[in-house]
Design a protein around this motif. Sequence first.
Motif, PDB file in Angstrom:
ATOM      1  N   THR A   5       7.137  -4.690  -4.052  1.00  0.00           N
ATOM      2  CA  THR A   5       7.210  -5.884  -4.892  1.00  0.00           C
ATOM      3  C   THR A   5       6.454  -7.053  -4.253  1.00  0.00           C
ATOM      4  OG1 THR A   5       9.380  -5.177  -5.686  1.00  0.00           O
ATOM      5  CG2 THR A   5       8.794  -7.476  -6.045  1.00  0.00           C
ATOM      6  N   VAL A   6       6.645  -7.226  -2.955  1.00  0.00           N
ATOM      7  CA  VAL A   6       5.959  -8.314  -2.242  1.00  0.00           C
ATOM      8  C   VAL A   6       4.452  -8.088  -2.263  1.00  0.00           C
ATOM      9  CG1 VAL A   6       5.627  -9.384   0.019  1.00  0.00           C
ATOM     10  CG2 VAL A   6       7.931  -8.872  -0.791  1.00  0.00           C
ATOM     11  N   LYS A   8       2.658  -6.355  -4.380  1.00  0.00           N
ATOM     12  CA  LYS A   8       2.133  -6.537  -5.744  1.00  0.00           C
ATOM     13  C   LYS A   8       2.009  -8.025  -6.076  1.00  0.00           C
ATOM     14  CE  LYS A   8       2.901  -5.088 -10.508  1.00  0.00           C
ATOM     15  NZ  LYS A   8       3.757  -4.325 -11.421  1.00  0.00           N
ATOM     16  N   HIS A   9       3.020  -8.803  -5.725  1.00  0.00           N
ATOM     17  CA  HIS A   9       2.982 -10.243  -5.982  1.00  0.00           C
ATOM     18  C   HIS A   9       1.829 -10.895  -5.209  1.00  0.00           C
ATOM     19  CE1 HIS A   9       4.310 -14.313  -6.770  1.00  0.00           C
ATOM     20  NE2 HIS A   9       4.265 -14.548  -5.470  1.00  0.00           N
ATOM     21  N   ASN A  12      -1.511  -9.931  -6.834  1.00  0.00           N
ATOM     22  CA  ASN A  12      -1.705 -10.661  -8.091  1.00  0.00           C
ATOM     23  C   ASN A  12      -2.048 -12.124  -7.842  1.00  0.00           C
ATOM     24  OD1 ASN A  12      -1.212  -8.370  -9.614  1.00  0.00           O
ATOM     25  ND2 ASN A  12       0.944  -8.845  -9.935  1.00  0.00           N
ATOM     26  N   SER A  13      -1.401 -12.726  -6.854  1.00  0.00           N
ATOM     27  CA  SER A  13      -1.680 -14.132  -6.527  1.00  0.00           C
ATOM     28  C   SER A  13      -3.108 -14.310  -6.012  1.00  0.00           C
ATOM     29  CB  SER A  13      -0.692 -14.643  -5.477  1.00  0.00           C
ATOM     30  OG  SER A  13       0.614 -14.630  -5.981  1.00  0.00           O
TER      31      SER A  13
END
Length: 92
Positions: A5-6, A8-9, A12-13
């Motif tokens: 999750t980290v 992927k975030h 994306n950022s």
Amino acid sequence: MSFVTVAKHLRNSLRQRRQDLGFSQSELDDIIGNGTGLVAKWEKGFRNPSSFSLYSWAKALNCDIVLVPRPETEADVDRRNRPRPSRRTRNR
């Protein structure tokens, strides 16, 4: 939050920041000094950048990667206050 999750975030950022600045993936490869297509592989999650590559990626986008401490939980306090095992000493 899991590593997936980290990651992927973060991807994306950084992708959004690259797009906001108007860089193509290949332009960013050139700025960072990567081989062709590496930024694309990072953004798609096919490869994970090394810590230095991640730093270079963020720097090229004029960003900082910051660690923000989470609020301490009761489990953190318990873990921190747990007695630590004593170290064995070797006979010399």
